[in-house]
Design a protein around this motif. Structure first.
Motif, PDB file in Angstrom:
ATOM      1  N   LEU A 243     -71.716 -28.226 -59.826  1.00 43.51           N
ATOM      2  CA  LEU A 243     -71.855 -27.926 -58.234  1.00 43.51           C
ATOM      3  C   LEU A 243     -71.494 -26.416 -58.003  1.00 43.51           C
ATOM      4  O   LEU A 243     -71.884 -25.722 -57.171  1.00 43.51           O
ATOM      5  CB  LEU A 243     -70.774 -28.911 -57.575  1.00 43.51           C
ATOM      6  CG  LEU A 243     -71.080 -30.126 -57.321  1.00 43.51           C
ATOM      7  CD1 LEU A 243     -69.754 -30.965 -56.467  1.00 43.51           C
ATOM      8  CD2 LEU A 243     -72.347 -30.350 -56.543  1.00 43.51           C
ATOM      9  N   LEU A 376     -79.631 -30.031 -57.855  1.00 40.71           N
ATOM     10  CA  LEU A 376     -78.464 -30.469 -57.540  1.00 40.71           C
ATOM     11  C   LEU A 376     -78.251 -31.870 -57.090  1.00 40.71           C
ATOM     12  O   LEU A 376     -77.081 -32.582 -57.303  1.00 40.71           O
ATOM     13  CB  LEU A 376     -77.961 -29.654 -56.092  1.00 40.71           C
ATOM     14  CG  LEU A 376     -76.570 -29.479 -55.606  1.00 40.71           C
ATOM     15  CD1 LEU A 376     -75.943 -28.365 -56.585  1.00 40.71           C
ATOM     16  CD2 LEU A 376     -76.467 -29.017 -54.339  1.00 40.71           C
ATOM     17  N   ASN A 379     -76.074 -34.668 -59.131  1.00 44.44           N
ATOM     18  CA  ASN A 379     -74.629 -34.696 -58.942  1.00 44.44           C
ATOM     19  C   ASN A 379     -74.310 -36.040 -58.141  1.00 44.44           C
ATOM     20  O   ASN A 379     -73.471 -36.659 -58.304  1.00 44.44           O
ATOM     21  CB  ASN A 379     -74.189 -33.661 -58.238  1.00 44.44           C
ATOM     22  CG  ASN A 379     -73.998 -32.333 -58.968  1.00 44.44           C
ATOM     23  OD1 ASN A 379     -73.087 -32.132 -59.787  1.00 44.44           O
ATOM     24  ND2 ASN A 379     -74.806 -31.233 -58.692  1.00 44.44           N
TER      25      ASN A 379
END
Length: 583
Positions: A243, A376, A379
């Protein structure tokens, strides 16, 4: 006469003594019967009826286990945060205007080097296992490989700063650093998982009474299961470094993300070193692994798993072979082979698991991002694990135990394969939706999708991909966590790091299989690749259950092989005596 008189006097005395003996025997029998009917005192081993009827519970983790978990968290923070930038770092050219540098080796160069790094990281655990089991022990081995890891990170940071890159140090520095880092992480991975379980000393079941007055059985196997659930949770908390590092890469430079990883790993190393007095540390046992391979060769030659036993040699050859082990050592080795046999199916699972960090990222880039970077989305895998682990540990598993349902490792692993197949099937459905949407349909990223010179995805929202990551995360809890647990509990005490490395090696085989599937990873064929992987994972899970479900019934028996010694010595005494005689 005197002799006869003495005999007459002695007779009543003997009769009196016999009566007293009968009374004492009756009293002892009554006491034993009452004791058998009474509940086993707390702290003592339960009887068979108590094991079968009472609820089994896990214990709390010792402080040393939490310290090891923190070390693993820091290492995984470093590994994922660092390797998550490798693809862009190798692919992108040097950007002098931004002051950020990269190697500019292109997509194929980046894929080749990053795939090699993943493969290397799962081969080197064998080296760490041999060093730990034969020479240094798990703790000292981890410390040594932490230092090696730090050296590799330092090289990576120094050669990724813009000045070093502009002088041509980037490519050479990167290759050297990934070789050193891969060696370091391998040496740590094969030892940290068994080290955390070593911190828990109880080997036998014991009775306990809860605050509510309920009689329960403290089950060491459930505590080991809890340890690895928490251990895996820490791994995924650490992986959330992804992140942060992509944004550091974008706005500051790759070197800043690598520096963050270096600092975090230094913290983990300090926790490892300064917490030394809290750890349960077991010494190495010399040539255990070498002797194990010698014993395996004897098994193969004689086509009998008992052939290396001295007792078998004496019975079949008429002479006792001079070998540096005893029968118990061969029993332990056979137990390790059971674990390694179970691992044979895992490469199929790792091919499926690896999709979340490769083809799933590409798939996310084929949809409308609405401001969400495509890399992303991955995640959601660790986030789902962090959410599901407490739910399973505090609600689902205790409920199953209250209902007297034994959710054994083989069952959990089989379920993990099936859930992974659901992830692949869902990914295939998402891919179908992408191909059914404009503007590019089966050719995402075409010229019709370009906005301001940059290609955008088809008209499908990127968030629709989330369940695929959730399924992958849930499957990890069942398959991957149970694999770690099985590798520890079924390995002989002298070879826990080595068996753990065999489990990790299946990940390397999975990477090799995934590499072989790369030619199929193109539009629109990739949808059918997802379907094929879904079918393969589902069928593997069913076959796994059919082949190995009988091991569930042997679970307690296999776990109890080294339970007689609370300190779980690395070798039986007879084995040590023979080794001393050798020298």
């Amino acid at each position: 006469m005197s002799g006869d008189h003495e005999a007459e006097i002695a007779q009543p005395q003997q009769q009196g003594h016999g009566t007293e003996t009968i009374v004492n025997e009756k009293a002892a029998f009554t006491e034993a019967s009452e004791k058998a009917l009474a509940p086993t005192p707390d702290g003592e081993e339960p009887n068979a009826e108590e094991v079968a009827t009472l609820r089994h519970v896990a214990e709390h983790l010792p402080i040393s286990a939490w310290l090891v978990a923190v070390v693993e968290l820091c290492e995984r923070f470093t590994y994922y945060g660092m390797s998550g930038m490798f693809q862009n770092y190798v692919d992108r050219p040097l950007d002098g205007s931004e002051g950020r540098g990269a190697l500019g080796m292109g997509h194929q160069g980046a894929t080749g080097l990053t795939t090699f790094f993943q493969f290397w990281c799962y081969v080197t655990p064998i080296i760490g296992a041999i060093v730990a089991d034969q020479y240094l022990g798990k703790y000292k081995t981890i410390v040594v490989f932490c230092i090696i890891y730090l050296i590799g990170l330092l090289i990576l940071v120094c050669t990724s700063i813009p000045t070093a890159l502009s002088h041509g140090a980037g490519v050479g520095g990167f290759i050297v650093s990934i070789l050193i880092i891969g060696l370091g992480t391998g040496g740590i991975k094969s030892n940290v998982a068994p080290l955390i379980a070593d911190q828990y000393k109880r080997k036998k079941m014991a009775m306990s009474t809860t605050k509510k007055g309920e009689r329960v059985v403290i089950d060491p196997s459930l505590t080991i299961q809890r340890i690895y659930m928490i251990f895996y949770g820490c791994i995924n908390v650490g992986s959330l470094s992804l992140l942060a590092t992509p944004y550091m890469e974008k706005y500051i430079g790759f070197w800043s993300g690598y520096l963050l990883c270096l600092c975090m790993f230094a913290v983990g190393t300090m926790v490892l070193i300064f917490g030394r007095k809290y750890y349960v540390v077991r010494p190495p046992q010399g040539s255990i692994i070498t002797d194990a391979f010698k014993a395996l060769w004897i098994m193969i030659v004689n086509r009998n798993m008992d052939a290396p036993k001295p007792s078998w040699q004496a019975a079949n050859n008429g002479t006792r072979t001079n070998v540096p082990w005893d029968d118990h050592f061969i029993d332990e080795l056979k137990r390790a082979l059971v674990a390694c046999r179970v691992f044979c199916f895992y490469p199929i699972y790792w091919v499926v698991y690896g999709q979340f960090s490769s083809n799933f990222v590409t798939q996310a880039g084929q949809m409308e991002g609405h401001g969400i970077p495509n890399d992303l989305m991955q995640n959601f895998d660790p986030i789902s694990i962090i959410v599901f682990i407490p739910v399973l540990e505090t609600l689902v598993y205790p409920l199953l135990r209250r209902l007297r349902i034994r959710f054994r490792p083989i069952t959990r692993i089989s379920l993990g394969f099936v859930v992974a197949s659901l992830a692949m099937m869902y990914a295939a459905i998402v891919q179908h939706l992408i191909y059914s949407a404009g503007p590019c349909y089966e050719h995402p990223g075409c010229a019709a999708s370009e906005v301001d010179g940059s290609a955008t995805g088809n008209h499908v929202h990127i968030a629709i991909q989330t369940p695929a990551y959730v399924f992958i995360g849930l499957s990890e809890i069942f398959a991957s966590v149970s694999g770690l647990e099985y590798a520890y509990t079924k390995a002989p005490p002298s070879m826990k790091s080595f068996v753990q490395s065999m489990y990790l090696l299946t990940n390397a085989f999975g990477s090799a299989l995934a590499e072989a599937l790369t030619p199929a990873a193109y539009d629109p064929a990739i949808m059918w690749m997802f379907v094929g992987l879904a079918c393969a994972s589902f069928v593997a899970g069913i076959i796994f259950w059919l082949v190995y479900h009988h091991l569930n019934d042997q679970e307690d028996q296999l776990n109890a092989l080294d339970a007689d010694d609370p300190d779980a010595p690395a070798s039986p005494p007879a084995y040590e005596e023979k080794k001393e005689q050798e020298h």
